[in-house]
Design a protein around this motif. Structure first.
Motif, mmCIF file in Angstrom:
data_model
loop_
_atom_site.group_PDB
_atom_site.id
_atom_site.type_symbol
_atom_site.label_atom_id
_atom_site.label_comp_id
_atom_site.label_asym_id
_atom_site.label_seq_id
_atom_site.Cartn_x
_atom_site.Cartn_y
_atom_site.Cartn_z
ATOM 1 N N ARG A 95 0.626 -1.173 0.159
ATOM 2 C CA ARG A 95 0.092 0.077 -0.065
ATOM 3 C C ARG A 95 1.043 1.137 0.232
ATOM 4 O O ARG A 95 1.541 1.502 1.063
ATOM 5 C CB ARG A 95 -0.821 -0.007 1.381
ATOM 6 C CG ARG A 95 -2.155 0.841 1.250
ATOM 7 C CD ARG A 95 -2.947 0.906 2.361
ATOM 8 N NE ARG A 95 -3.553 -0.675 2.796
ATOM 9 C CZ ARG A 95 -4.415 -0.986 2.224
ATOM 10 N NH1 ARG A 95 -5.272 -0.462 1.460
ATOM 11 N NH2 ARG A 95 -4.821 -2.278 2.593
ATOM 12 N N ILE A 97 2.035 4.836 0.328
ATOM 13 C CA ILE A 97 1.447 6.288 0.491
ATOM 14 C C ILE A 97 2.498 7.261 0.163
ATOM 15 O O ILE A 97 1.920 8.299 -0.530
ATOM 16 C CB ILE A 97 1.400 6.248 2.075
ATOM 17 C CG1 ILE A 97 0.356 5.168 2.470
ATOM 18 C CG2 ILE A 97 0.699 7.562 2.497
ATOM 19 C CD1 ILE A 97 -1.087 5.274 2.128
ATOM 20 N N PRO A 107 -3.943 8.531 -4.716
ATOM 21 C CA PRO A 107 -4.846 7.636 -3.520
ATOM 22 C C PRO A 107 -5.082 6.201 -4.321
ATOM 23 O O PRO A 107 -5.318 5.217 -3.528
ATOM 24 C CB PRO A 107 -6.159 8.640 -3.645
ATOM 25 C CG PRO A 107 -5.601 9.824 -3.887
ATOM 26 C CD PRO A 107 -4.623 9.848 -4.925
ATOM 27 N N ARG A 110 -3.370 3.122 -3.104
ATOM 28 C CA ARG A 110 -3.562 2.638 -1.667
ATOM 29 C C ARG A 110 -4.941 1.861 -1.775
ATOM 30 O O ARG A 110 -4.777 0.788 -0.819
ATOM 31 C CB ARG A 110 -4.130 3.955 -0.786
ATOM 32 C CG ARG A 110 -3.271 5.213 -0.579
ATOM 33 C CD ARG A 110 -3.627 6.230 0.349
ATOM 34 N NE ARG A 110 -2.883 7.318 0.342
ATOM 35 C CZ ARG A 110 -2.934 8.525 1.037
ATOM 36 N NH1 ARG A 110 -3.849 8.429 2.056
ATOM 37 N NH2 ARG A 110 -2.140 9.537 0.857
ATOM 38 N N GLY A 111 -5.692 1.812 -2.776
ATOM 39 C CA GLY A 111 -6.688 0.906 -2.858
ATOM 40 C C GLY A 111 -6.675 -0.228 -3.507
ATOM 41 O O GLY A 111 -7.370 -1.115 -3.420
ATOM 42 N N SER A 128 -0.075 -6.572 2.005
ATOM 43 C CA SER A 128 -0.448 -5.105 1.707
ATOM 44 C C SER A 128 0.167 -4.268 2.666
ATOM 45 O O SER A 128 -0.478 -3.356 3.166
ATOM 46 C CB SER A 128 -1.813 -4.981 1.395
ATOM 47 O OG SER A 128 -2.330 -5.458 2.789
ATOM 48 N N THR A 130 2.077 -1.277 4.518
ATOM 49 C CA THR A 130 1.940 0.204 4.142
ATOM 50 C C THR A 130 3.351 0.631 4.039
ATOM 51 O O THR A 130 4.121 0.486 4.936
ATOM 52 C CB THR A 130 1.216 1.165 5.226
ATOM 53 O OG1 THR A 130 -0.073 0.701 5.203
ATOM 54 C CG2 THR A 130 1.149 2.392 4.782
ATOM 55 N N ASP A 132 5.437 4.093 3.699
ATOM 56 C CA ASP A 132 4.992 5.580 3.652
ATOM 57 C C ASP A 132 6.417 6.054 4.299
ATOM 58 O O ASP A 132 6.654 6.228 5.409
ATOM 59 C CB ASP A 132 4.081 5.819 4.603
ATOM 60 C CG ASP A 132 3.735 7.406 5.001
ATOM 61 O OD1 ASP A 132 4.341 8.000 4.331
ATOM 62 O OD2 ASP A 132 2.682 7.534 5.625
#
Length: 349
Positions: A95, A97, A107, A110-111, A128, A130, A132
């Protein structure tokens, strides 16, 4: 261990359980695949990368295609992920970011993991985690530690794999522009990577290319546009591989306005080619329906107009209906333009 209990696809190699992880050949695969593949491989994980088959399977009924309002790269990512469902134990779809300290990703990045889960009806677990980097410089290492430890590996082993993958990534990035002009685009991201050969060709022209990494290097999207350009005797300089971090200071105020990570990267490359280089032209490769591209395109066009044709700019927009012949026609016209401009410049001097 972070593995599905009902899976039957594990391999035994010298008494060790070998996990099979699939990576879709899409989106930021064209930036981070060298570190992703080397990280998993150094842990003894078997990695399968989806094939270059997106355009063909778009026409099949066996795969679910996202809503029509989605951009072409996003559709391809979802489809590539679906092709891995019956071949792997897990699919790696981080995911994303932020991939740098400043700026965020579109965005839709992220989905992607959630959409794939729904479309595939949770048949294959999705990794998945994250990613960031905006939270701090240690976030990248934490990202890989979380993944590796959830797969059942010790923190020491995972950290060693991460450091090894980082070094391999540096090797991949070094001399990339030369290799881009020496090999076909499709060869560059096939593992094991080609990292030795240097470009020794003599080119009559030099053109900067800007765009998101997947638009530049995914031949399913760009119809192999970089190879077409090179075939015309033009050296390609990709804006995403320029070592111009100090150049950011000159346009610090603009960076606040363009807060998309790859969007700023595109603008920075365009400004560098326009003001600091000896390019014969610049080509902006975009995706139809991309909101980020729509915003930065107008800004870039404005900057080029301000200098009244100092460097020709060609914008090529792609979707699933774009034909290779149409792209060639526009590139031929662009070639004639930069040829005429160079001749006129030589005559004037």
């Amino acid at each position: 261990m972070y593995i599905p209990s009902k899976s039957k696809r594990f391999f035994i190699k010298k008494g060790i359980l070998l996990i099979v992880i699939g990576i879709p050949r899409a989106l930021m695969f064209y930036r981070f695949s060298p570190i992703w593949i080397n990280f998993f491989s150094s842990l003894g994980v078997k990695v399968i990368v989806s094939g270059e088959e997106g355009k063909r399977i778009l026409k099949e009924d066996s795969y679910t295609i996202p809503a029509e309002e989605s951009c072409f790269p996003f559709k391809l990512a979802i489809i590539h992920a679906q092709t891995l469902v019956d071949k792997t134990d897990m699919i790696f779809l981080p995911r994303l970011i932020a991939i740098e300290k400043k700026g965020i990703m579109c965005p839709k990045f992220r989905g992607v993991p959630d959409i794939v889960r729904v479309i595939t009806k949770h048949k294959t677990p999705i990794i998945s985690e994250t990613y960031d980097i905006g939270k701090g410089k240690k976030e990248e290492e934490k990202f890989y530690l979380k993944i590796g430890m959830r797969l059942g590996f010790s923190s020491r082993l995972v950290k060693d794999a991460y450091l090894f993958a980082k070094e391999e990534f540096k090797k991949f990035e070094k001399g990339f522009i030369n290799r881009l002009n020496a090999y076909s685009t499709s060869e560059l991201f096939n593992y094991p990577y080609k990292i030795q050969m240097k470009d020794k060709k003599n080119y009559e022209f030099k053109v900067g290319v800007i765009g998101h990494p997947y638009n530049l290097y995914d031949i399913d999207i760009s119809k192999g546009v970089l190879d077409i350009i090179k075939g015309m005797g033009i050296k390609v300089i990709p804006g995403d591989k320029l070592d111009i971090n100090n150049f950011d200071k000159k346009f610090k105020a603009l960076h606040k306005e363009i807060y998309w990570s790859t969007g700023w990267e595109i603008v920075r490359g365009a400004l560098y080619f326009l003001e600091e280089s000896d390019m014969d032209g610049v080509i902006f490769i975009t995706s139809f329906k991309c909101g980020v591209d729509a915003i930065v395109m107008e800004f870039i066009k404005h900057q080029f107009k301000k200098l009244k044709g100092k460097i020709p700019l060609l914008v090529l927009s792609f979707d699933e209906h774009t034909s290779r012949d149409g792209v060639i026609t526009r590139l031929e016209a662009f070639y004639e333009l930069i040829t005429t401009k160079k001749k006129n410049s030589l005559n004037y001097n």
